[in-house]
Enzyme design. Sequence first.
Site: not given
Ligand code: KE4
Length: 429
Positions: A144, A239, A267
Amino acid sequence: MNYQRSSQLFAEAEKVIPGGVNSPVRAFKGVGGTPIFVKKAKGAYLYDEDDNRLIDYINSWGPMILGHAYEPVITAITERAKLGTSFGMPTELETKIAELAISMVPGIDKIRFVNSGTEACMSAIRLARGFTKKDKIIKFAGCYHGHSDSFLIQAGSGASTFGIPNSPGVTQGTAKDTLLATYNDLESVKNLFSNNSNEIAAVIIEPVAGNMGCVPPKEGFLEGLKKLCSQNNALLIFDEVMTGFRLAKGGAQELYSIHADIVCFGKVIGGGLPVGAFAARNEIMNYLAPLGPVYQAGTLSGNPLAMAAGLAMLTSLNQDASIFKRLEEKTAYLEKGMREVLTKNNIDFTINRIGSMISVHFDAAPVIDFESAKKGDNQLFKTFFHGLLKEGIYIAPSAYETWFITDALTYEDLDFTIQAINKVSLEMK
Ligand code: KE4
């Protein structure tokens, strides 16, 4: 545990916010029940609106690596807020955090700050396409990279929880340029390169996957990817939104001694405020506007409050290398305890762990990619999740997530957690 107030608040939220949440994975669709509303948090503990105290194993999906309301970050934010919150003009603070991040992470010369991991990965792909003048990208099923269109193709995390292989609204025009490979399977990548010769701009990967549960790279997999990218004039994008500043000061690039062409962050880098970033060597980053032709922008990019929070966080991580040793030891202790009680109680399980990223899958077979991650017994996971919640322990409300360990956890917290897992797993048979 009483969740009456959370249930009331959820009912109110549902009237004005789609699904009552601002991010789908919070809605407990993967485990059933209604989401917990948090009143406050400190260290390793969440305090919800029904005054339950929960030991937090999600920590805002990674950022709170040093615990909630970490003093240096709180002070940095409150002091900075008094000077104004946003200018849309450069500040020295941005240079300071950029210099520090570059000094901590190997293989990068410049960094551009944005407001989320999604924005970081979306911008990295555009930069790679602009730099290589090629359109296609390879991503991995179960990984993701945020919710921009190019990535919502067999994505992990919330997209998996919802079983949305391709989200509606993603056009065929976009989807055709995203090719899907299998994690830990170099052959699947080789085939895509040979079937799309000289059309692939980049391969984007979570160097340790955290969105299908925790799935580490097999020996040689990342090195093999890097080799395939250079053989095919494609860029390798790590990523590191989850792994950055968590697996080591220099993230997965330091841990595996592999330098990607572009690295994405989120994060931890924001210390709990909205920050994402992407970084690379000068040759690539100088392709970005206003220097180069690839456009990318943002009103709140480099926001002074967020930069102050991120700078305080990175400064703490940079100054005390023992943090990563403690995170490793605490997570290894938790893993050992979990293995012992789940084995004793005859539960079929697999635990994957790299550093302070850990996940449990209720299936005995190894979990090495999205297909094997999907074999986990989700019903058992739901029982596990709610059983732990009753014991005052909050883990990810989905089997397709990793747990994030915070240094604020004590060994008493870990023992309490292991005992709770013992109790819950006795009821799971
Ligand atoms: P954000 O746009 O949510 O800040 O980051 C996206 C993203 C990109 N790359 C990786 C490896 C990630 O894990 C994420 C976001 N992680 C999720 C949890 N697995 C965020 C939680 C959510 O979607 O509310």
